[in-house]
Design a protein around this motif. Structure first.
Motif, PDB file in Angstrom:
ATOM      1  N   ILE A  47     -11.229 -17.906   6.483  1.00 54.13           N
ATOM      2  CA  ILE A  47     -10.121 -17.108   5.972  1.00 54.13           C
ATOM      3  C   ILE A  47      -9.049 -18.106   5.574  1.00 54.13           C
ATOM      4  N   VAL A  48      -8.641 -18.050   4.325  1.00 53.59           N
ATOM      5  CA  VAL A  48      -7.775 -19.102   3.786  1.00 53.59           C
ATOM      6  C   VAL A  48      -6.638 -18.494   2.987  1.00 53.59           C
ATOM      7  N   ASN A  49      -5.472 -19.114   3.048  1.00 47.52           N
ATOM      8  CA  ASN A  49      -4.383 -18.778   2.141  1.00 47.52           C
ATOM      9  C   ASN A  49      -4.618 -19.508   0.821  1.00 47.52           C
ATOM     10  N   LEU A  50      -4.246 -18.879  -0.281  1.00 45.41           N
ATOM     11  CA  LEU A  50      -4.432 -19.537  -1.573  1.00 45.41           C
ATOM     12  C   LEU A  50      -3.585 -20.807  -1.612  1.00 45.41           C
ATOM     13  N   PRO A  51      -4.226 -21.979  -1.698  1.00 47.47           N
ATOM     14  CA  PRO A  51      -3.466 -23.235  -1.642  1.00 47.47           C
ATOM     15  C   PRO A  51      -2.526 -23.385  -2.839  1.00 47.47           C
ATOM     16  N   PRO A  52      -1.320 -23.876  -2.615  1.00 53.26           N
ATOM     17  CA  PRO A  52      -0.418 -24.147  -3.743  1.00 53.26           C
ATOM     18  C   PRO A  52      -0.959 -25.305  -4.579  1.00 53.26           C
ATOM     19  N   GLN A  59      -7.948 -27.963   5.068  1.00 55.11           N
ATOM     20  CA  GLN A  59      -7.710 -27.613   6.468  1.00 55.11           C
ATOM     21  C   GLN A  59      -6.324 -27.024   6.704  1.00 55.11           C
ATOM     22  N   SER A  60      -5.316 -27.519   6.008  1.00 49.84           N
ATOM     23  CA  SER A  60      -3.958 -27.024   6.224  1.00 49.84           C
ATOM     24  C   SER A  60      -3.766 -25.621   5.647  1.00 49.84           C
ATOM     25  N   ASN A  61      -4.663 -25.185   4.770  1.00 49.22           N
ATOM     26  CA  ASN A  61      -4.560 -23.861   4.175  1.00 49.22           C
ATOM     27  C   ASN A  61      -5.501 -22.849   4.818  1.00 49.22           C
ATOM     28  N   SER A  62      -6.410 -23.337   5.651  1.00 51.67           N
ATOM     29  CA  SER A  62      -7.319 -22.442   6.363  1.00 51.67           C
ATOM     30  C   SER A  62      -6.599 -21.784   7.525  1.00 51.67           C
ATOM     31  N   VAL A  63      -6.719 -20.468   7.623  1.00 58.43           N
ATOM     32  CA  VAL A  63      -6.108 -19.738   8.736  1.00 58.43           C
ATOM     33  C   VAL A  63      -7.038 -19.793   9.945  1.00 58.43           C
ATOM     34  N   ILE A  64      -8.262 -19.348   9.769  1.00 61.64           N
ATOM     35  CA  ILE A  64      -9.299 -19.510  10.785  1.00 61.64           C
ATOM     36  C   ILE A  64     -10.629 -19.735  10.086  1.00 61.64           C
ATOM     37  N   ASN A  65     -11.512 -20.484  10.721  1.00 63.06           N
ATOM     38  CA  ASN A  65     -12.826 -20.730  10.142  1.00 63.06           C
ATOM     39  C   ASN A  65     -13.749 -21.267  11.225  1.00 63.06           C
ATOM     40  N   ASN A  66     -15.036 -21.266  10.933  1.00 60.48           N
ATOM     41  CA  ASN A  66     -15.989 -21.947  11.824  1.00 60.48           C
ATOM     42  C   ASN A  66     -16.878 -22.898  11.031  1.00 60.48           C
ATOM     43  N   TRP A  67     -16.307 -23.477   9.973  1.00 59.71           N
ATOM     44  CA  TRP A  67     -17.018 -24.524   9.251  1.00 59.71           C
ATOM     45  C   TRP A  67     -17.246 -25.703  10.203  1.00 59.71           C
ATOM     46  N   PRO A  68     -18.333 -26.445  10.027  1.00 61.16           N
ATOM     47  CA  PRO A  68     -18.519 -27.664  10.825  1.00 61.16           C
ATOM     48  C   PRO A  68     -17.339 -28.619  10.633  1.00 61.16           C
ATOM     49  N   ALA A  69     -16.840 -29.163  11.731  1.00 60.28           N
ATOM     50  CA  ALA A  69     -15.674 -30.047  11.662  1.00 60.28           C
ATOM     51  C   ALA A  69     -15.940 -31.256  10.762  1.00 60.28           C
ATOM     52  N   GLU A  78     -12.465 -36.727   0.824  1.00 57.67           N
ATOM     53  CA  GLU A  78     -12.887 -36.967  -0.562  1.00 57.67           C
ATOM     54  C   GLU A  78     -11.975 -36.280  -1.581  1.00 57.67           C
ATOM     55  N   GLY A  79     -10.987 -35.540  -1.096  1.00 57.77           N
ATOM     56  CA  GLY A  79     -10.049 -34.877  -2.009  1.00 57.77           C
ATOM     57  C   GLY A  79     -10.700 -33.846  -2.903  1.00 57.77           C
ATOM     58  N   LEU A  80     -11.628 -33.069  -2.354  1.00 58.79           N
ATOM     59  CA  LEU A  80     -12.401 -32.141  -3.177  1.00 58.79           C
ATOM     60  C   LEU A  80     -11.638 -30.871  -3.538  1.00 58.79           C
ATOM     61  N   LEU A  81     -10.551 -30.574  -2.828  1.00 62.51           N
ATOM     62  CA  LEU A  81      -9.829 -29.336  -3.106  1.00 62.51           C
ATOM     63  C   LEU A  81      -9.216 -29.325  -4.502  1.00 62.51           C
ATOM     64  N   GLN A  82      -8.637 -30.440  -4.906  1.00 65.51           N
ATOM     65  CA  GLN A  82      -7.921 -30.491  -6.180  1.00 65.51           C
ATOM     66  C   GLN A  82      -8.817 -30.197  -7.380  1.00 65.51           C
ATOM     67  N   THR A  83     -10.100 -30.526  -7.281  1.00 69.88           N
ATOM     68  CA  THR A  83     -11.020 -30.300  -8.412  1.00 69.88           C
ATOM     69  C   THR A  83     -11.973 -29.135  -8.145  1.00 69.88           C
ATOM     70  N   GLY A 137       2.610 -10.061  -0.221  1.00 70.44           N
ATOM     71  CA  GLY A 137       2.113 -10.578  -1.488  1.00 70.44           C
ATOM     72  C   GLY A 137       1.421 -11.922  -1.367  1.00 70.44           C
ATOM     73  N   LEU A 138       1.380 -12.479  -0.151  1.00 74.00           N
ATOM     74  CA  LEU A 138       0.693 -13.754   0.064  1.00 74.00           C
ATOM     75  C   LEU A 138      -0.788 -13.595  -0.267  1.00 74.00           C
ATOM     76  N   ARG A 139      -1.265 -14.405  -1.205  1.00 77.74           N
ATOM     77  CA  ARG A 139      -2.657 -14.309  -1.612  1.00 77.74           C
ATOM     78  C   ARG A 139      -3.542 -15.198  -0.747  1.00 77.74           C
ATOM     79  N   GLY A 140      -4.765 -14.765  -0.579  1.00 83.55           N
ATOM     80  CA  GLY A 140      -5.729 -15.527   0.192  1.00 83.55           C
ATOM     81  C   GLY A 140      -7.122 -15.025  -0.093  1.00 83.55           C
ATOM     82  N   ALA A 141      -8.070 -15.420   0.741  1.00 85.48           N
ATOM     83  CA  ALA A 141      -9.444 -14.982   0.553  1.00 85.48           C
ATOM     84  C   ALA A 141     -10.212 -15.093   1.855  1.00 85.48           C
TER      85      ALA A 141
END
Length: 245
Positions: A47-52, A59-69, A78-83, A137-141
Protein backbone atom coordinates in the motif's frame (compact mmCIF):
# COMPACT_ATOMS: atom_id res chain seq x y z
CA UNK A 1 -11.12 -14.46 5.50
CA UNK A 2 -9.91 -17.57 7.30
CA UNK A 3 -13.18 -19.30 6.52
CA UNK A 4 -12.81 -18.47 2.84
CA UNK A 5 -9.28 -19.84 2.76
CA UNK A 6 -10.28 -23.05 4.54
CA UNK A 7 -13.30 -23.59 2.32
CA UNK A 8 -11.33 -22.87 -0.84
CA UNK A 9 -14.20 -20.65 -2.00
CA UNK A 10 -13.78 -18.12 -4.78
CA UNK A 11 -13.38 -14.72 -3.10
CA UNK A 12 -15.73 -11.82 -3.84
CA UNK A 13 -15.10 -8.18 -3.00
CA UNK A 14 -18.14 -7.84 -0.76
CA UNK A 15 -16.99 -10.81 1.32
CA UNK A 16 -14.26 -8.65 2.89
CA UNK A 17 -15.92 -5.28 3.54
CA UNK A 18 -17.30 -6.03 6.99
CA UNK A 19 -13.92 -7.40 8.07
CA UNK A 20 -12.14 -4.28 6.79
CA UNK A 21 -14.46 -2.10 8.87
CA UNK A 22 -13.38 -3.93 12.03
CA UNK A 23 -9.65 -3.30 11.51
CA UNK A 24 -8.35 -1.10 14.33
CA UNK A 25 -4.58 -0.80 13.84
CA UNK A 26 -2.06 -0.68 11.00
CA UNK A 27 -0.94 -4.14 12.06
CA UNK A 28 -4.54 -5.35 11.62
CA UNK A 29 -4.42 -3.97 8.08
CA UNK A 30 -1.08 -5.69 7.52
CA UNK A 31 -2.51 -9.05 8.60
CA UNK A 32 -5.62 -8.54 6.49
CA UNK A 33 -3.56 -7.72 3.40
CA UNK A 34 -1.28 -10.69 4.01
CA UNK A 35 -4.35 -12.95 4.12
CA UNK A 36 -5.82 -11.31 1.01
CA UNK A 37 -2.54 -11.91 -0.81
CA UNK A 38 -2.79 -15.62 0.00
CA UNK A 39 -6.46 -15.84 -1.01
CA UNK A 40 -5.62 -14.46 -4.46
CA UNK A 41 -2.55 -16.71 -4.73
CA UNK A 42 -0.11 -13.80 -4.80
CA UNK A 43 3.29 -13.42 -3.18
CA UNK A 44 3.36 -9.89 -1.76
CA UNK A 45 1.39 -6.68 -1.35
CA UNK A 46 2.11 -2.99 -1.00
CA UNK A 47 0.00 0.00 0.00
CA UNK A 48 1.72 3.14 -1.20
CA UNK A 49 1.13 6.87 -1.38
CA UNK A 50 1.62 8.30 -4.86
CA UNK A 51 5.25 9.48 -4.74
CA UNK A 52 5.87 13.15 -5.53
CA UNK A 53 7.99 13.96 -8.58
CA UNK A 54 10.91 14.85 -6.30
CA UNK A 55 10.88 11.46 -4.54
CA UNK A 56 13.71 9.03 -5.28
CA UNK A 57 12.92 5.99 -3.15
CA UNK A 58 9.99 3.63 -2.81
CA UNK A 59 10.40 2.75 0.86
CA UNK A 60 9.63 6.26 2.12
CA UNK A 61 6.35 6.28 0.16
CA UNK A 62 5.22 2.80 1.18
CA UNK A 63 2.65 2.81 3.97
CA UNK A 64 2.71 -0.93 4.63
CA UNK A 65 4.03 -3.84 2.61
CA UNK A 66 5.51 -7.32 2.86
CA UNK A 67 7.93 -7.10 -0.03
CA UNK A 68 11.24 -8.87 0.67
CA UNK A 69 13.55 -6.41 2.43
CA UNK A 70 16.39 -7.24 0.03
CA UNK A 71 14.24 -6.46 -2.99
CA UNK A 72 13.19 -3.10 -1.59
CA UNK A 73 16.76 -2.24 -0.72
CA UNK A 74 18.08 -3.07 -4.20
CA UNK A 75 15.16 -1.25 -5.83
CA UNK A 76 16.02 1.98 -4.04
CA UNK A 77 19.80 1.58 -4.31
CA UNK A 78 19.43 1.33 -8.09
CA UNK A 79 17.11 4.36 -8.22
CA UNK A 80 14.41 2.45 -10.07
CA UNK A 81 11.50 4.60 -8.86
CA UNK A 82 12.35 7.62 -11.01
CA UNK A 83 12.13 5.61 -14.25
CA UNK A 84 9.26 3.34 -13.17
CA UNK A 85 6.66 2.87 -15.92
CA UNK A 86 4.19 1.93 -13.19
CA UNK A 87 4.65 5.30 -11.47
CA UNK A 88 4.28 7.10 -14.80
CA UNK A 89 1.01 5.29 -15.45
CA UNK A 90 -0.30 5.96 -11.94
CA UNK A 91 0.17 9.67 -12.61
CA UNK A 92 -1.94 9.39 -15.76
CA UNK A 93 -4.86 7.25 -14.59
CA UNK A 94 -7.06 6.40 -11.64
CA UNK A 95 -8.17 3.09 -13.15
CA UNK A 96 -6.80 -0.31 -12.10
CA UNK A 97 -4.23 -1.94 -14.36
CA UNK A 98 -2.02 -5.00 -14.65
CA UNK A 99 1.73 -4.76 -15.13
CA UNK A 100 3.80 -7.67 -16.43
CA UNK A 101 7.49 -7.07 -15.72
CA UNK A 102 8.77 -9.14 -18.64
CA UNK A 103 6.13 -8.27 -21.25
CA UNK A 104 5.92 -4.52 -20.75
CA UNK A 105 8.72 -2.47 -22.37
CA UNK A 106 10.33 -0.21 -19.79
CA UNK A 107 13.46 1.84 -19.24
CA UNK A 108 16.62 1.53 -21.31
CA UNK A 109 17.51 -1.99 -22.40
CA UNK A 110 20.28 -2.71 -19.87
CA UNK A 111 18.21 -1.45 -16.95
CA UNK A 112 15.15 -3.29 -18.23
CA UNK A 113 17.03 -6.60 -18.23
CA UNK A 114 18.22 -5.92 -14.70
CA UNK A 115 14.66 -5.22 -13.50
CA UNK A 116 13.26 -8.36 -15.11
CA UNK A 117 15.99 -10.52 -13.56
CA UNK A 118 15.51 -8.86 -10.16
CA UNK A 119 11.76 -9.47 -9.98
CA UNK A 120 12.03 -12.96 -11.47
CA UNK A 121 14.46 -13.80 -8.68
CA UNK A 122 11.75 -13.02 -6.11
CA UNK A 123 8.97 -14.57 -8.23
CA UNK A 124 7.12 -11.25 -8.45
CA UNK A 125 6.61 -10.80 -12.17
CA UNK A 126 2.94 -9.91 -12.55
CA UNK A 127 1.30 -7.05 -10.63
CA UNK A 128 -2.18 -5.64 -10.30
CA UNK A 129 -2.28 -1.97 -9.34
CA UNK A 130 -5.43 -0.49 -7.81
CA UNK A 131 -5.24 3.33 -7.60
CA UNK A 132 -7.29 4.97 -4.87
CA UNK A 133 -7.38 8.03 -2.59
CA UNK A 134 -8.50 9.11 0.88
CA UNK A 135 -11.02 11.79 1.90
CA UNK A 136 -8.33 14.48 1.85
CA UNK A 137 -7.59 13.68 -1.79
CA UNK A 138 -4.25 12.00 -1.07
CA UNK A 139 -3.67 9.59 -3.94
CA UNK A 140 -2.19 6.16 -3.53
CA UNK A 141 -2.55 2.56 -4.62
CA UNK A 142 -2.87 -0.97 -3.37
CA UNK A 143 -0.90 -3.57 -5.32
CA UNK A 144 -0.51 -7.32 -5.34
CA UNK A 145 2.54 -9.07 -6.82
CA UNK A 146 2.57 -12.63 -8.11
CA UNK A 147 3.92 -15.17 -10.54
CA UNK A 148 0.47 -16.67 -11.11
CA UNK A 149 -1.66 -16.72 -14.27
CA UNK A 150 -3.14 -13.39 -15.43
CA UNK A 151 -5.79 -11.81 -13.20
CA UNK A 152 -9.31 -12.12 -14.57
CA UNK A 153 -11.49 -9.01 -15.10
CA UNK A 154 -13.75 -10.25 -12.28
CA UNK A 155 -10.79 -10.54 -9.89
CA UNK A 156 -9.57 -7.06 -10.77
CA UNK A 157 -13.05 -5.62 -10.21
CA UNK A 158 -13.31 -7.27 -6.79
CA UNK A 159 -9.78 -6.27 -5.79
CA UNK A 160 -10.45 -2.67 -6.82
CA UNK A 161 -13.52 -2.60 -4.57
CA UNK A 162 -11.50 -4.05 -1.69
CA UNK A 163 -8.62 -1.61 -2.26
CA UNK A 164 -10.90 1.44 -1.98
CA UNK A 165 -12.15 0.25 1.41
CA UNK A 166 -8.69 -0.76 2.68
CA UNK A 167 -7.07 2.56 1.74
CA UNK A 168 -9.93 4.51 3.33
CA UNK A 169 -9.81 2.44 6.53
CA UNK A 170 -6.04 2.81 6.77
CA UNK A 171 -6.39 6.58 6.42
CA UNK A 172 -8.93 6.58 9.28
CA UNK A 173 -6.59 4.53 11.49
CA UNK A 174 -3.64 6.81 10.78
CA UNK A 175 -5.78 9.87 11.51
CA UNK A 176 -6.82 8.38 14.86
CA UNK A 177 -3.18 7.69 15.67
CA UNK A 178 -2.31 11.34 15.01
CA UNK A 179 -5.12 12.51 17.31
CA UNK A 180 -3.86 10.17 20.05
CA UNK A 181 -0.36 11.61 19.78
CA UNK A 182 -1.75 15.14 20.10
CA UNK A 183 -3.85 14.17 23.14
CA UNK A 184 -1.06 12.82 25.36
CA UNK A 185 0.74 15.20 27.71
CA UNK A 186 4.52 15.49 28.00
CA UNK A 187 4.48 13.80 31.41
CA UNK A 188 2.43 10.87 30.07
CA UNK A 189 4.90 10.47 27.23
CA UNK A 190 7.83 10.65 29.66
CA UNK A 191 6.33 7.87 31.76
CA UNK A 192 5.72 5.73 28.67
CA UNK A 193 9.31 6.28 27.54
CA UNK A 194 10.73 5.15 30.86
CA UNK A 195 8.34 2.19 30.98
CA UNK A 196 9.57 1.18 27.53
CA UNK A 197 13.10 1.36 28.94
CA UNK A 198 12.14 -1.24 31.56
CA UNK A 199 11.74 1.04 34.56
CA UNK A 200 9.17 0.37 37.30
CA UNK A 201 6.76 3.02 38.57
CA UNK A 202 8.93 3.52 41.64
CA UNK A 203 12.05 4.01 39.51
CA UNK A 204 10.24 6.41 37.17
CA UNK A 205 8.99 8.38 40.18
CA UNK A 206 12.55 8.83 41.40
CA UNK A 207 13.83 9.82 37.94
CA UNK A 208 11.08 12.39 37.35
CA UNK A 209 10.86 13.59 40.99
CA UNK A 210 7.25 12.52 41.24
CA UNK A 211 5.33 10.27 43.61
CA UNK A 212 4.75 6.66 42.57
CA UNK A 213 1.00 7.34 42.74
CA UNK A 214 1.36 10.21 40.24
CA UNK A 215 3.38 8.05 37.86
CA UNK A 216 0.71 5.35 37.98
CA UNK A 217 -1.92 8.02 37.32
CA UNK A 218 -0.07 9.26 34.21
CA UNK A 219 0.41 5.71 32.91
CA UNK A 220 -3.23 4.83 33.48
CA UNK A 221 -4.36 7.94 31.61
CA UNK A 222 -1.97 7.20 28.74
CA UNK A 223 -3.27 3.62 28.57
CA UNK A 224 -6.87 4.86 28.26
CA UNK A 225 -6.02 7.55 25.70
CA UNK A 226 -4.21 4.96 23.56
CA UNK A 227 -7.28 2.70 23.77
CA UNK A 228 -5.23 -0.15 25.22
CA UNK A 229 -5.82 -2.46 28.18
CA UNK A 230 -2.48 -2.35 30.00
CA UNK A 231 0.91 -0.67 30.08
CA UNK A 232 2.53 -3.24 27.85
CA UNK A 233 -0.01 -2.63 25.09
CA UNK A 234 0.22 1.13 25.64
CA UNK A 235 3.99 1.08 25.16
CA UNK A 236 3.66 -1.12 22.06
CA UNK A 237 1.15 1.25 20.48
CA UNK A 238 3.15 4.33 21.44
CA UNK A 239 6.17 2.81 19.70
CA UNK A 240 4.12 1.92 16.62
CA UNK A 241 2.72 5.41 16.11
CA UNK A 242 6.09 7.05 16.75
CA UNK A 243 5.08 8.61 20.07
CA UNK A 244 8.16 7.16 21.79
CA UNK A 245 11.37 5.60 20.46
Amino acid sequence: MAALMQAGASPRGEDFIEEIGRLKTQFDVFRFMKGLTEVYRCRAFMIVNLPPITSFDLQSNSVINNWPAELLSIYDQEGLLQTSPVLQRMRRTTLPFVYDVAATPNREESKSQFVVALFERFRMTRFVYLPTHDVSGLRGAVSLASDREPFTPEEIKDLYYIAIHVFDRLAEIRSMDVRVVDALTDREIDCLNWTAAGKTSAEIAEILSLSEHTVNHYLNRATKKLDTVNRTQAVAKALRVGLIK
